[in-house]
Design an enzyme around this catalytic site. Structure first.
Site, PDB file in Angstrom:
ATOM      1  N   ASP A   1       0.809  -1.222   0.000  1.00  0.00           N
ATOM      2  CA  ASP A   1       0.000   0.000   0.000  1.00  0.00           C
ATOM      3  C   ASP A   1       0.838   1.267   0.000  1.00  0.00           C
ATOM      4  O   ASP A   1       0.347   2.353   0.342  1.00  0.00           O
ATOM      5  CB  ASP A   1      -0.959   0.024   1.201  1.00  0.00           C
ATOM      6  CG  ASP A   1      -2.023  -1.058   1.111  1.00  0.00           C
ATOM      7  OD1 ASP A   1      -2.296  -1.515  -0.014  1.00  0.00           O
ATOM      8  OD2 ASP A   1      -2.568  -1.446   2.157  1.00  0.00           O
TER       9      ASP A   1
ATOM     10  N   LYS B   1      23.601  -8.799   6.819  1.00  0.00           N
ATOM     11  CA  LYS B   1      24.265  -7.633   6.245  1.00  0.00           C
ATOM     12  C   LYS B   1      23.882  -6.444   7.125  1.00  0.00           C
ATOM     13  O   LYS B   1      22.798  -5.875   6.995  1.00  0.00           O
ATOM     14  CB  LYS B   1      23.800  -7.361   4.806  1.00  0.00           C
ATOM     15  CG  LYS B   1      23.947  -8.573   3.862  1.00  0.00           C
ATOM     16  CD  LYS B   1      22.594  -9.141   3.550  1.00  0.00           C
ATOM     17  CE  LYS B   1      22.561 -10.144   2.426  1.00  0.00           C
ATOM     18  NZ  LYS B   1      23.593 -11.098   2.305  1.00  0.00           N
TER      19      LYS B   1
END
Length: 420
Positions: free
Chosen positions: A168, A340
């Site tokens: 959305d 990461k």
């Protein structure tokens, strides 16, 4: 004559592929000059200007650890979609996790939600045709990024490594997780991945929507516009967040520049978790320079469980320089390690899809987020501390004592660092 012509064409095609294996230009070749401290307004101003999107305020950010937290959160967001769902991923493999996502995505598509899925062709080769058919038959717009064609051989080495989900235009996920059973679990099983994902609620989600929209446009020629994708989004929290992207076709140096600025802007400490730690000499020098300035550097890397021995060997070849300069290196023991994450001076948190290697810095399409907040950085430092508690520290003496055969393998693997 015909065979000569065929041979010439074949040689040309091979030449195109081989040339594509390396970046055609490298814009970052010299050390950065003075970089302001990461906690300064000047650092935020420069990073926001150089990397494209400015820092967005009014966001809420949550982190999810491993598949047991990540997949339920992503699926809940998908099931709550009212207008649009956009997902871009490097890995989408058939299996139980894939089925759950297919069910959730197609249910929303049948309910009238606009659903787009972009999967990397190379990374998603384990996605069976019946899964693609199920998505398309269910109303999902599914496309491959850079599928193999004779006329696109020059792009074969440019992959989208991004892991984005935007719902959305208001809620967005970014991180390292692939849509595959290998990411199930709690990060403690040897055959499963230890990983994390971030959810951003607020205005910064629009920046991630734009990142997805850019590759969707490049793939399909279709621009995704309107309030279903870019609604007016009120503040959802108080965090300053910046989402940014890099790609060989539009700013391949962005990712490396961001990391170099963060390293050079460090004044006290750097905590780095790197699933693939194979930096080039410029980045390695920046880390060593930080250590010389008195910055504490902790590095968490994969331990005994790896998916690529060659990458592990190439990474290991560089550990000596880091250890000799004073870094502390920890090898994660229980599982495959895919994190990461970088935290600088207990203020700047950097996470996303980019590995700490040349492939992410120069060859792949990547997306990361920067979060500027002391409390959030303290929370994520706790995550790193827990990973360190499950790791074994490597000393310089241990690194030097590795067998001569391993040293040879490490050196040989490091010679292919441009592609790792």
């Amino acid at each position: 004559m015909l065979w000569l012509l065929i041979g010439a064409v074949a040689a040309a095609l091979i030449g195109i592929v081989l040339l594509n294996l390396w970046p055609q230009e490298r814009q970052l070749q010299q050390r950065l000059g003075h970089v302001s401290a990461v906690e300064s307004a000047q650092f935020r101003r420069e990073l926001g200007t150089l990397l494209g999107p400015s820092v967005s305020v009014g966001n809420a950010v949550a982190d999810f650890q491993n598949g047991e937290e990540i997949f339920p959160a992503m699926l809940a967001a998908i099931r709550g979609a009212r207008h649009s769902i956009n997902m871009e991923t490097y890995i989408y493999w058939s299996g139980e996790v894939s089925k759950r996502f297919i069910e959730a995505l197609t249910e929303r598509a049948r309910a009238g939600v606009k659903v787009h899925v972009l999967a990397d062709w190379l990374g998603s080769t384990r996605m069976k045709q019946d899964a693609i058919d199920a998505l398309r038959d269910g109303g999902v717009r599914f496309e491959y990024f850079h599928p193999l064609h004779w006329y696109s051989l020059d792009r074969i080495n440019n992959r989208t490594h991004r892991k984005l989900l935007i719902v959305d235009g208001e809620v967005a996920f970014n991180g390292g997780v692939g849509i595959a059973d290998a990411w199930e679990g709690n990060g403690l099983q040897p055959d499963r991945w230890r990983d994390m994902q971030f959810r951003v609620d607020g205005p910064a989600a629009a920046q991630m929507q734009a990142i997805f929209g850019d590759n969707w446009l490049a793939t399909t020629g279709e621009a995704l516009l309107g309030p279903d994708y870019y609604p007016e989004t009120p503040a959802r929290g108080d965090l300053a967040v910046q989402a940014f992207a890099s790609s060989p076709e539009g700013g391949s140096e962005n990712m490396q520049l961001m990391y170099l600025m963060a390293i050079n802007g460090a004044r006290r400490r750097i905590d780095l978790e790197a699933a693939y730690f194979v930096p080039d000499e410029l980045t390695l020098t920046a880390l060593r320079d930080a250590l010389k300035r008195g910055v504490r550097v902790r590095l968490v890397v994969p331990g005994p469980h790896v998916d690529s021995t060659m990458v592990r060997n190439a990474s290991q070849a560089q550990w000596g320089a880091m250890l000799q300069a004073g870094a502390r290196i920890y090898r994660y023991q229980p599982a495959l390690f895919h994190n990461k994450l970088m935290i600088v001076d207990g203020y700047l948190t950097i996470g996303g899809s980019a590995n700490f290697d040349n492939r992410s810095f120069q060859l792949n399409d990547e997306s990361n987020i920067n979060i500027y907040d002391h409390a959030f950085a303290a929370h994520m430092t706790g995550v790193i501390d827990r990973d360190i508690a499950r790791s074994r520290e490597l000393t310089l003496a241990q690194w030097r004592e590795r067998p001569w055969r391993q040293r040879v393998f490490d050196w040989l693997s490091s010679q292919a660092a441009e592609q790792l």
